[in-house]
Design a protein around this motif. Structure first.
Motif, PDB file in Angstrom:
ATOM      1  N   GLN A 281       0.826  -1.207   0.000  1.00 58.48           N
ATOM      2  CA  GLN A 281       0.000   0.000   0.000  1.00 58.48           C
ATOM      3  C   GLN A 281       0.866   1.265   0.000  1.00 58.48           C
ATOM      4  O   GLN A 281       0.683   2.177   0.792  1.00 58.48           O
ATOM      5  CB  GLN A 281      -0.954   0.001   1.195  1.00 58.48           C
ATOM      6  CG  GLN A 281      -2.049  -1.051   1.061  1.00 58.48           C
ATOM      7  CD  GLN A 281      -3.099  -0.955   2.129  1.00 58.48           C
ATOM      8  OE1 GLN A 281      -2.836  -0.496   3.235  1.00 58.48           O
ATOM      9  NE2 GLN A 281      -4.306  -1.387   1.822  1.00 58.48           N
ATOM     10  N   GLU A 299      -6.179   3.143   2.539  1.00 63.02           N
ATOM     11  CA  GLU A 299      -6.492   1.805   3.026  1.00 63.02           C
ATOM     12  C   GLU A 299      -7.324   1.069   1.985  1.00 63.02           C
ATOM     13  O   GLU A 299      -8.166   1.654   1.300  1.00 63.02           O
ATOM     14  CB  GLU A 299      -7.265   1.910   4.337  1.00 63.02           C
ATOM     15  CG  GLU A 299      -7.520   0.575   5.009  1.00 63.02           C
ATOM     16  CD  GLU A 299      -8.267   0.729   6.321  1.00 63.02           C
ATOM     17  OE1 GLU A 299      -8.543  -0.292   6.965  1.00 63.02           O
ATOM     18  OE2 GLU A 299      -8.578   1.889   6.688  1.00 63.02           O
ATOM     19  N   SER A 301      -6.347  -0.097  -0.795  1.00 61.53           N
ATOM     20  CA  SER A 301      -5.939   0.200  -2.167  1.00 61.53           C
ATOM     21  C   SER A 301      -4.822  -0.756  -2.575  1.00 61.53           C
ATOM     22  O   SER A 301      -4.156  -1.357  -1.726  1.00 61.53           O
ATOM     23  CB  SER A 301      -5.441   1.644  -2.286  1.00 61.53           C
ATOM     24  OG  SER A 301      -4.221   1.805  -1.574  1.00 61.53           O
ATOM     25  N   MET A 302      -4.643  -0.928  -3.872  1.00 61.21           N
ATOM     26  CA  MET A 302      -3.525  -1.714  -4.371  1.00 61.21           C
ATOM     27  C   MET A 302      -3.138  -1.195  -5.743  1.00 61.21           C
ATOM     28  O   MET A 302      -3.709  -1.580  -6.765  1.00 61.21           O
ATOM     29  CB  MET A 302      -3.856  -3.201  -4.452  1.00 61.21           C
ATOM     30  CG  MET A 302      -2.614  -4.046  -4.795  1.00 61.21           C
ATOM     31  SD  MET A 302      -2.907  -5.833  -4.728  1.00 61.21           S
ATOM     32  CE  MET A 302      -3.655  -6.098  -6.324  1.00 61.21           C
TER      33      MET A 302
END
Length: 345
Positions: A281, A299, A301-302
């Motif tokens: 992240q 938070e 997320s990728m």
């Protein structure tokens, strides 16, 4: 199957990406010119459903917008720098893998499942050029310095050169090379990653190939970009490193400061490199001297694929239905794709 393992998990929590080898190579037959592509589809209005598919590869178009493929989806997406989106359906018998802006103002993409190269014209018509060898595995694609499209055939161990009118020429590589990503270098040649052979290779516009071994064994070279320093930079997913190769073929490797899998890489307007890191992240800013600065992403997320946008910012895809925008000072915004597509701010 392309060089990236198609096992992305979707939903609120993004999962990991694994780098794998492509399909087995096939024995080639003599190359023949391919007829010009014919139109086969038209776009639906803005608001067409995204369904269960997600943003995948991304590129900056010549129209000032960002264009992206959908993971195993039947559409090509477009997003403006302000977040307005539109979807262009493609033939559902395949799907777009990698994507690039062509010299003719169209968007071109590889379709490994359909064994073809696709084109979305400025008038929104979609067309294809079928590859002559079965299971070629077209993967990376870029617009070359000679006015042609250049792409890799990961399973077929070939490099393809395609004119904007549909004439195809193929260049044979050694068996088990696994050519994947491809970019244009500062020397006017094409540079590509051989993820099966653990090499970076160079091909001239006349078709001469030279290969360079990566020092770290089984590093799995993934994505590539041309840096402001004139060198080609690439990620090494399995080695947890990024690499730099000079026009003369000298390779330097830099290990990530913290654990993670480097995947996407892009050259920013600030003349630094920007690297997405799976499972961490964060996105790294890397100076040409090799100094790393991490920037956290939200938070859940990728960040995966990343490109420099026409607005001076970095744009990246997320497999859980989002496009991210990153300033060179590290500020992140996300555009969430509802079902159907809608404008997000």
């Amino acid at each position: 199957m392309g060089p990236l393992d198609r096992a992305l998990k979707f939903g609120i929590v993004a999962a990991a990406i694994a780098i794998v080898q492509g399909c087995a190579a096939r024995q080639p037959s003599p190359s023949k010119p391919t007829p010009a592509a014919a139109a086969s589809a038209t776009p639906t209005p803005s608001g067409a459903s995204l369904g269960t598919h997600a943003p995948y590869a991304i590129t900056a178009g010549l129209d000032g917008n960002l264009w992206f493929t959908e993971y195993q989806g039947d559409g090509i997406g477009r997003i403006t720098p302000y977040g307005a989106t539109k979807r262009f359906p493609i033939n559902p018998d395949g799907f777009g893998e990698r994507i690039t802006a062509g010299p003719d103002g169209a968007i071109w993409f590889t379709d490994a499942e359909g064994n073809r190269i696709g084109r979305v014209a400025p008038d929104a018509k979609v067309a294809y050029v079928k590859l002559p060898h079965p299971s070629s595995g077209p993967a990376g694609i870029t617009s070359g310095p000679d006015g042609n499209l250049w792409f890799t055939e990961h399973s077929g161990n070939r490099i393809g050169r395609l004119s904007t009118t549909g004439t195809l020429t193929e260049i044979e590589l050694p068996k088990n090379s696994g050519p994947a990503e491809i970019v244009v270098g500062s020397d006017g040649n094409l540079w590509f990653a051989e993820d099966s052979a653990n090499r970076i290779a160079r091909v001239t516009v006349s078709g001469s190939v030279k290969e360079f071994q990566i020092p770290t064994p089984d590093s799995r070279p993934a994505m590539m970009t041309l840096g402001a320093d004139g060198n080609v930079w690439f990620t090494e997913a399995q080695a947890r490193k990024i690499g730099r190769i000079t026009p003369g073929g000298y390779i330097t490797e830099l290990a990530l400061p913290t654990p993670g899998v480097p995947l996407g890489i892009a050259a920013g307007s600030d003349k630094n490199l920007w690297v997405t890191v799976i499972r961490a992240q964060l996105i790294y800013r890397v100076t040409p001297k090799g100094e790393f600065t991490p920037f956290s992403t939200p938070e859940n997320s990728m960040a995966t694929f990343i490109t420099a946008g026409p607005d001076g910012r970095l744009w990246f895809t997320e497999p859980n239905g989002k496009i991210g925008r990153l300033t060179t000072s590290g500020e992140v915004s996300e555009f969430v794709f509802s079902d159907p597509y809608s404008e997000s701010k």
